[in-house]
Design a protein around this motif. Structure first.
Motif, PDB file in Angstrom:
ATOM      1  N   SER A   1       0.839  -1.168   0.077  1.00  0.00           N
ATOM      2  CA  SER A   1       0.067   0.202  -0.057  1.00  0.00           C
ATOM      3  C   SER A   1       1.072   1.317   0.037  1.00  0.00           C
ATOM      4  O   SER A   1       0.504   2.316  -0.719  1.00  0.00           O
ATOM      5  N   PHE A   2       1.837   1.287   0.639  1.00  0.00           N
ATOM      6  CA  PHE A   2       2.719   2.361   0.867  1.00  0.00           C
ATOM      7  C   PHE A   2       3.442   2.646  -0.609  1.00  0.00           C
ATOM      8  O   PHE A   2       3.299   3.817  -1.038  1.00  0.00           O
ATOM      9  N   MET A   3       3.780   1.808  -1.511  1.00  0.00           N
ATOM     10  CA  MET A   3       4.579   2.097  -2.484  1.00  0.00           C
ATOM     11  C   MET A   3       3.304   2.406  -3.624  1.00  0.00           C
ATOM     12  O   MET A   3       3.502   3.415  -4.586  1.00  0.00           O
ATOM     13  N   ASP A   4       2.295   1.878  -3.423  1.00  0.00           N
ATOM     14  CA  ASP A   4       1.144   2.276  -4.645  1.00  0.00           C
ATOM     15  C   ASP A   4       0.628   3.747  -4.190  1.00  0.00           C
ATOM     16  O   ASP A   4       0.556   4.419  -5.159  1.00  0.00           O
ATOM     17  N   LYS A   5       0.553   3.972  -3.096  1.00  0.00           N
ATOM     18  CA  LYS A   5       0.253   5.553  -2.420  1.00  0.00           C
ATOM     19  C   LYS A   5       1.437   6.523  -3.095  1.00  0.00           C
ATOM     20  O   LYS A   5       1.017   7.693  -3.489  1.00  0.00           O
TER      21      LYS A   5
ATOM     22  N   PRO B   1       7.318  -2.730   8.682  1.00  0.00           N
ATOM     23  CA  PRO B   1       8.396  -2.718   9.676  1.00  0.00           C
ATOM     24  C   PRO B   1       9.955  -2.522   9.193  1.00  0.00           C
ATOM     25  O   PRO B   1      10.795  -1.919   9.692  1.00  0.00           O
ATOM     26  N   VAL B   2      10.122  -3.366   8.155  1.00  0.00           N
ATOM     27  CA  VAL B   2      11.167  -3.298   7.399  1.00  0.00           C
ATOM     28  C   VAL B   2      11.703  -2.141   6.888  1.00  0.00           C
ATOM     29  O   VAL B   2      13.038  -1.503   7.061  1.00  0.00           O
ATOM     30  N   LEU B   3      10.845  -1.158   6.433  1.00  0.00           N
ATOM     31  CA  LEU B   3      11.100   0.172   5.702  1.00  0.00           C
ATOM     32  C   LEU B   3      10.882   1.332   6.835  1.00  0.00           C
ATOM     33  O   LEU B   3      11.340   2.150   6.307  1.00  0.00           O
ATOM     34  N   GLY B   4      10.555   1.082   7.906  1.00  0.00           N
ATOM     35  CA  GLY B   4      10.251   1.927   9.002  1.00  0.00           C
ATOM     36  C   GLY B   4       9.202   2.747   8.585  1.00  0.00           C
ATOM     37  O   GLY B   4       9.185   4.079   9.066  1.00  0.00           O
ATOM     38  N   VAL B   5       7.880   2.305   8.005  1.00  0.00           N
ATOM     39  CA  VAL B   5       6.674   3.150   7.532  1.00  0.00           C
ATOM     40  C   VAL B   5       6.067   3.150   8.573  1.00  0.00           C
ATOM     41  O   VAL B   5       5.594   2.275   9.410  1.00  0.00           O
ATOM     42  N   VAL B   6       5.576   4.446   9.036  1.00  0.00           N
ATOM     43  CA  VAL B   6       4.545   4.676   9.928  1.00  0.00           C
ATOM     44  C   VAL B   6       3.225   4.905   9.280  1.00  0.00           C
ATOM     45  O   VAL B   6       3.088   6.029   8.599  1.00  0.00           O
TER      46      VAL B   6
END
Length: 509
Positions: free
Chosen positions: A446-450, A501-506
């Motif tokens: 979801s992070f990369m898509d957004k 968690p690996v990317l440190g995404v909040v």
């Protein structure tokens, strides 16, 4: 200013535009690239203008139609106390000139009632070819509020490319040429408001245009619409692209850029509004100068987090290429007999599903590619790749859909990928299974898509944007791939719980 008289006069102008639209077929308007602006949007665009300091306000309308944008702009100037306004309007469609004249005469009467002066001249010629800024008697303009025409042209043989060659190079769209020439016509501090497709904000075709535009002016405001079918008057069936309104000031610089978001309706003036540092919106870390547009505070938080990545997709060591098989040019080599000798699987978009690519030969859309004498032009070495769809429909929830193609899926030396698919690998090396699953997992997150949606408003995923997008390190990719591969579970539901968690995404949703 008599508000009731203004409303009645604007109603007459709207009726005039509607009557003209009914008189023209959609097909004839498409030929000229005509998409007419509604009254709500034209008034809003005019309202973005700050009061000029000139005693005589000069307005340029390139592609005037029946004049609704000049009407809104001139009357807004009048409401700000600008009593003397001169408008120069370009309109190639001779059939629109009578309605345009009537609109301008109506504006003239309103100015007279307020003891003001409105004068105008109509140029029934092609604005880009005319290049008014090249004329000996040229006088620069204070304001331009435009809805330029829209159609593609070739940089190789189009007169439009030659006409703007001194401004920028590229192979874009006529609307970019209109904007470039308008900018060349503005005086220092001149204000330009545009409504166009979002496509110029990214992509290789518009690279030269972006460089020119962002060098000549400051982008101060972007307005995006939540519904792309509510922007152009009576043209809903024809509008397929996402459209945006932009406000530029020639010769200025801007530390911040305002992003507004709304439906295109009576609430447009109550849009959601956020201000962002200019460096977050305009990416100056490479020569593309992509304009990123976060559609919400949440999207902005995603963009800010992506900016913390220390490398880019290409910098991490990956390559991305478009599939080599252009089906309409190679039909004689494509067969539905997927078990025929001397053929290899041809991967199409339906074969690309989240995380796992599937080609078994018995799907109704599965085809094979014949290994003709020159097949090397169209095939690649069979190996482990990540496949990424190039196109998604405007209604799809996901922009990025990636899957893993493993070398051992097929017993063949070559493999064929259609040009509606991108294939990804490692520069100068082979992509391992673990890393391939890590890459596909990150791209499906979801992070990369957004994040990608901030970079591109298109439904097309181009290699150009992908190469320069901020990206995790290869070590992080491998760590994610290792977790996914060990689980032996490739459901998309678990992707975010592994990636974040690996990317440190909040997740600040």
């Amino acid at each position: 200013m008599n508000r009731q008289a203004l409303i009645e006069q604007k109603d007459d102008i709207i009726i005039l535009q509607s009557a003209f639209l009914r008189s023209k077929s959609l097909e004839s308007r498409k030929i000229l690239g005509q998409f007419f602006t509604g009254s709500v949007v034209s008034d809003y665009m005019a309202s973005l203008i700050a009061k000029p300091k000139s005693k005589i306000i000069r307005i340029l309308d390139a592609g005037a139609g029946t004049g609704i944008l000049t009407a809104s702009t001139a009357l807004y100037c009048l409401s700000m106390g600008c009593k003397t306004v001169h408008a120069v309007l370009y309109e190639l469609d001779s059939e629109a000139v009578a309605s345009l004249n009537q609109t301008l005469n109506d504006i003239q009467r309103l100015f007279c009632e307020q003891l003001g002066t409105f004068t105008y001249e109509i140029c029934c010629e092609d604005f880009v070819i005319a290049r008014p800024d090249k004329e000996k008697t040229f006088q620069p303009f204070d304001i331009s509020v435009i809805n330029p025409p829209y159609f593609k042209y070739s940089a190789k043989d189009s007169p439009y490319a030659k006409a703007v060659a001194d401004l920028y190079h590229g192979d874009p769209n006529i609307y970019a040429s209109f904007i470039a020439v308008v900018m060349a016509c503005m005086k220092a501090g001149g204000q330009m408001v545009t409504i166009t497709p979002r496509s110029f904000t990214n992509g290789l075709y518009f690279k030269g245009f972006r460089e020119y535009l962002l060098t000549e002016s400051a982008l101060s405001l972007i307005h995006i619409f939540k519904h792309r079918d509510k922007v152009f008057n009576n043209d809903n069936s024809a509008v397929l692209q996402e459209n945006i309104i932009c406000y530029f000031v020639k010769g200025n610089t801007a530390d911040t850029i305002t992003v507004r978001s709304s439906n295109c309706d009576v609430n447009i003036n109550n849009a959601d509004e956020k201000q962002y540092p200019a460096h977050l919106i305009i990416d100056s870390s490479n020569d593309q100068r992509i304009i990123r547009i976060p559609e919400s505070a949440y999207a902005a938080s995603i963009l800010k987090q992506a900016e913390t990545f220390k490398t880019t997709f290409e910098g991490a060591g990956y390559f991305i290429s478009t599939g080599r098989v252009v089906e309409h040019r190679t039909r004689q080599y494509i067969t539905e007999d997927t078990s025929a000798e001397n053929t290899v699987p041809l991967y199409r978009p339906h074969n690309v599903t989240p995380l796992t690519a599937t080609w078994i030969g018995n799907h109704k859309k599965d085809v094979a590619f014949k290994l003709n004498q020159d097949h090397d032009k169209h095939t690649v070495k069979n190996g482990t790749y990540v496949l990424l769809k190039r196109f998604s429909s405007k209604d799809e929830k996901r922009r990025l859909v990636a899957s893993v193609h493993l070398a051992n899926m097929h017993c063949c030396k070559s493999i064929a990928f259609g040009n509606k698919i991108n294939y990804i690998g490692v520069l100068g090396s082979e992509l391992s299974t673990i890393e391939a699953f890590g890459l596909a997992t990150v791209l499906n997150s979801s992070f990369m898509d957004k994040y990608f949606r901030c970079i591109s408003g298109n439904t097309q995923v181009n290699a150009t944007e992908t190469r320069v997008m901020k990206f995790p390190s290869r070590d992080q990719i491998k760590e994610i791939g290792d977790q996914v591969h060990k689980l032996k579970l490739f459901e998309t539901a678990i992707i975010d719980s592994i990636v974040n968690p690996v990317l440190g995404v909040v997740d600040s949703m």
